[in-house]
Design an enzyme around this catalytic site. Structure first.
Site, mmCIF file in Angstrom:
data_model
loop_
_atom_site.group_PDB
_atom_site.id
_atom_site.type_symbol
_atom_site.label_atom_id
_atom_site.label_comp_id
_atom_site.label_asym_id
_atom_site.label_seq_id
_atom_site.Cartn_x
_atom_site.Cartn_y
_atom_site.Cartn_z
ATOM 1 N NE ARG A 130 -19.054 26.542 -7.319
ATOM 2 C CZ ARG A 130 -19.370 26.483 -6.044
ATOM 3 N NH1 ARG A 130 -18.550 25.887 -5.171
ATOM 4 N NH2 ARG A 130 -20.485 27.019 -5.606
ATOM 5 C CE LYS A 137 -2.552 5.153 -1.586
ATOM 6 N NZ LYS A 137 -3.312 4.047 -0.976
ATOM 7 C CE LYS A 143 4.886 1.431 -1.827
ATOM 8 N NZ LYS A 143 4.167 1.566 -0.557
ATOM 9 C CD GLU A 148 5.051 -1.381 1.790
ATOM 10 O OE1 GLU A 148 4.590 -0.248 1.565
ATOM 11 O OE2 GLU A 148 5.027 -2.303 0.963
ATOM 12 C CG ASP A 193 1.487 -2.308 3.094
ATOM 13 O OD1 ASP A 193 0.736 -1.316 3.079
ATOM 14 O OD2 ASP A 193 1.522 -3.153 2.187
#
Length: 270
Positions: A89, A124, A156, A186, A207
């Protein structure tokens, strides 16, 4: 790998195989793709089988980056039956997960063919699995964004809220890194674009902009800076995003939402 087996085997091990299968029994099995997909993670799957028992042999019948149809075999596994069953598994989960990412990436890469846009991943990823998941993106024909916070500067909105302007943020980033890593800025609105481009970053990340805003950004920048589109990218819209003329399309979808390829082990006696 140890953590993966710890949660599956606990402290008692594979109770079913211990109860039903003689410890001397040998077996051979085929790892089969039950749905079509691009292969990734063969080394990881083979390592899972051998992690429990070095006597288990894992022989790939294809290679990472290859495409398999439904019903085709990816590898042959042979050795002590109990060990194969205990590792099954974990090994198949890893192979199915990585192959799913490669398959999803391949889907997006094919969708943007002819536009010049490259498909990139993001951060992510599954904690602890980033290197493998990013390798799977490469197997699908995509490219890797930064591996972590350590190999590129990505300025950012929250950074700009603390620093002030894109120009000052880029200046500080260049000073602190000595120009040794890429600097990405960004922007989320067209009004921010000119100032960001003038600051001289390596990449401007658009963005969550609309298609019209992306097209306008491409026109205004005129090739002076690499443009990356990000936010809400999916198989349904990736072609339209690419047709705006952006250079890179980054998406977390390929790692956080890609369906796993259905993989099984068909076992027989040795």
């Amino acid at each position: 790998m140890e953590q993966a087996f710890s949660e599956d085997l606990g402290t008692a091990g594979d109770l079913t195989s211990k109860a039903l299968v003689d410890e001397r029994r040998m077996a051979t099995g085929a790892v089969v793709f039950k749905s079509a997909g691009r292969v990734a993670g063969l080394v990881l799957a083979g390592g899972a089988f051998r992690f429990l028992d070095s006597r288990v042999r894992f022989e790939p019948k294809t290679c990472d980056g290859a495409d398999l149809d439904e019903g085709e075999e990816a590898a042959i596994v042979s050795g002590p039956a109990r060990s194969i069953l205990a590792a099954e598994r974990v090994a198949l989960n890893l192979l199915g997960r990585m192959s799913g990412i490669a398959t999803a990436t391949r889907q997006l890469v094919r969708a943007v063919e002819g536009t010049g846009a490259r498909i990139s991943d993001t951060r992510k990823t599954t904690p602890g699995m980033r290197a493998w998941e990013k390798e799977a993106v490469l197997m699908g024909g995509g490219v890797n964004h930064r591996m972590g916070l350590w190999d590129a500067v990505l300025i950012k909105d929250n950074h700009l809220a603390l620093v002030g302007s894109p120009a000052e943020a880029v200046r500080r980033a260049r000073d602190q890194t000595g120009g040794q890593v890429p600097v990405i800025v960004e922007v989320s609105a067209p009004a921010e674009l000119d100032e960001a481009a003038a600051a001289g970053p390596d990449v401007i990340l658009l963005d969550n902009m609309t298609l019209a805003q992306m097209s306008e950004a491409v026109r205004r920048v005129g090739g002076r800076v690499t443009l990356e589109a990000s936010g809400g990218v999916s198989p349904a819209n990736v072609r339209r995003v690419a047709e705006t003329g952006v250079d890179i399309i980054s998406t977390g979808w390929v790692t956080h939402s890609a369906p796993a390829v259905d993989v099984s082990l068909r076992l027989s006696g040795a």
